[in-house]
Design an enzyme around this catalytic site. Structure first.
Site, PDB file in Angstrom:
ATOM      1  N   MET A  30       0.833  -1.199   0.000  1.00 15.83           N
ATOM      2  CA  MET A  30       0.000   0.000   0.000  1.00 15.83           C
ATOM      3  C   MET A  30       0.870   1.252   0.000  1.00 15.83           C
ATOM      4  SD  MET A  30      -3.575  -0.682   1.973  1.00 15.83           S
ATOM      5  CE  MET A  30      -2.990  -0.519   3.653  1.00 15.83           C
ATOM      6  N   HIS A  34       9.116   1.050   3.263  1.00 20.38           N
ATOM      7  CA  HIS A  34      10.199   1.063   4.246  1.00 20.38           C
ATOM      8  C   HIS A  34      11.079  -0.159   4.009  1.00 20.38           C
ATOM      9  CE1 HIS A  34       7.858  -2.019   6.277  1.00 20.38           C
ATOM     10  NE2 HIS A  34       6.831  -1.197   6.395  1.00 20.38           N
ATOM     11  N   HIS A  37       9.409  -3.569   3.163  1.00 18.75           N
ATOM     12  CA  HIS A  37       8.959  -3.706   1.777  1.00 18.75           C
ATOM     13  C   HIS A  37      10.136  -3.930   0.825  1.00 18.75           C
ATOM     14  CE1 HIS A  37       5.623  -0.972   3.357  1.00 18.75           C
ATOM     15  NE2 HIS A  37       4.984  -2.053   2.952  1.00 18.75           N
ATOM     16  N   GLN A  61     -10.450  -2.518   2.497  1.00 18.38           N
ATOM     17  CA  GLN A  61      -9.977  -3.156   3.722  1.00 18.38           C
ATOM     18  C   GLN A  61      -9.937  -2.192   4.902  1.00 18.38           C
ATOM     19  OE1 GLN A  61      -6.098  -4.085   1.739  1.00 18.38           O
ATOM     20  NE2 GLN A  61      -5.205  -3.605   3.744  1.00 18.38           N
ATOM     21  N   GLY A 147       5.262 -10.019   3.784  1.00 20.02           N
ATOM     22  CA  GLY A 147       5.984  -9.973   5.044  1.00 20.02           C
ATOM     23  C   GLY A 147       5.228 -10.696   6.141  1.00 20.02           C
ATOM     24  N   SER A 186       4.390   1.136   8.051  1.00 19.39           N
ATOM     25  CA  SER A 186       4.046   2.463   7.549  1.00 19.39           C
ATOM     26  C   SER A 186       3.293   3.279   8.590  1.00 19.39           C
ATOM     27  CB  SER A 186       3.194   2.331   6.276  1.00 19.39           C
ATOM     28  OG  SER A 186       3.878   1.601   5.286  1.00 19.39           O
ATOM     29  N   ARG A 187       2.529   2.597   9.426  1.00 20.59           N
ATOM     30  CA  ARG A 187       1.723   3.307  10.423  1.00 20.59           C
ATOM     31  C   ARG A 187       2.517   3.691  11.674  1.00 20.59           C
ATOM     32  NH1 ARG A 187      -2.868  -0.295   8.707  1.00 20.59           N
ATOM     33  NH2 ARG A 187      -4.545   1.047   7.977  1.00 20.59           N
TER      34      ARG A 187
END
Length: 218
Positions: A30, A34, A37, A61, A147, A186-187
């Protein structure tokens, strides 16, 4: 690296690659890439002739009160990182192309989604299942790399591929972590320094629990 923006173009390219006898690896993301990924892309580079990284913030989602509109995005940075890590194509479709007005399909994989995160986000995994199935159809991948951080998601995808006879090999790579042990995500940008320290306690507690079990403590 070529950026592909439509389903039609991506499928046309994938069909051409198949005719040439090329193996295709897909790395679904998405975005806001980082090190986790990038490790997936690098692994895919080693295992296939062609690497397609997908970049799509999938609205199906996200729940109605979740962070779809605030989800971190960095298209230019993602392009640079994906190319440097070995991607041949970046599939970057619009929501309207993936889910046209007449779209009216759902996909539910029961069992592996009934507990844990699935119990608290009942529609989340249905959205994951439908978008991953569509991405496999767009890229015609032979291999797909995910992952382990999203562990329940990987179980869902393996079940879906098996149940629906989708001819793609699912590879799950170990979680990439920060120096303090917190998983790359990412969050993580949402967390303050104090919250990051508290979040890491979960990982440390699991490690300590595993060590205790190995010593025979029940």
């Amino acid at each position: 690296m070529l950026v592909v923006k439509t389903v039609e173009e991506m499928q046309k390219i994938a069909k051409s690659l198949q005719k040439q006898g090329k193996t295709i690896a897909c790395v679904p993301t998405m975005g806001f890439l980082h090190e986790g990924h990038l490790g997936l892309i690098q692994y895919a580079r080693e295992k296939a002739d062609i690497v397609i990284t997908t970049l799509f913030v999938n609205p199906t989602q996200f729940g109605p009160t979740e962070d779809y509109s605030q989800y971190p995005r960095d298209f230019e940075g993602d392009c640079r990182k994906a190319e440097e890590s070995g991607a041949d194509y970046l599939f970057y479709p619009e929501v309207e192309d993936m889910y046209p007005v007449e779209f009216n399909s759902t996909l539910h994989i029961s069992g592996v989604t009934d507990r844990f995160e699935g119990a608290f986000r009942p529609e989340h995994f249905d959205g994951v299942a439908i978008v991953v199935a569509k991405l496999f159809g767009c890229t015609m991948a032979d291999i797909a790399v995910f992952g382990q951080k999203d562990f329940q998601q990987t179980l869902l995808i393996k079940r879906m591929v098996s149940d629906l006879n989708i001819p793609v090999e699912i590879v799950v790579m170990p979680t990439v972590r920060r120096e303090d042990g917190l998983a790359k995500s990412s969050r993580n940008r949402y967390l303050t320094e104090g919250q990051s320290a508290k979040a890491n306690m979960i990982h440390q507690a699991l490690i300590n629990g595993g060590l205790a079990i190995e010593k025979g403590i029940r």
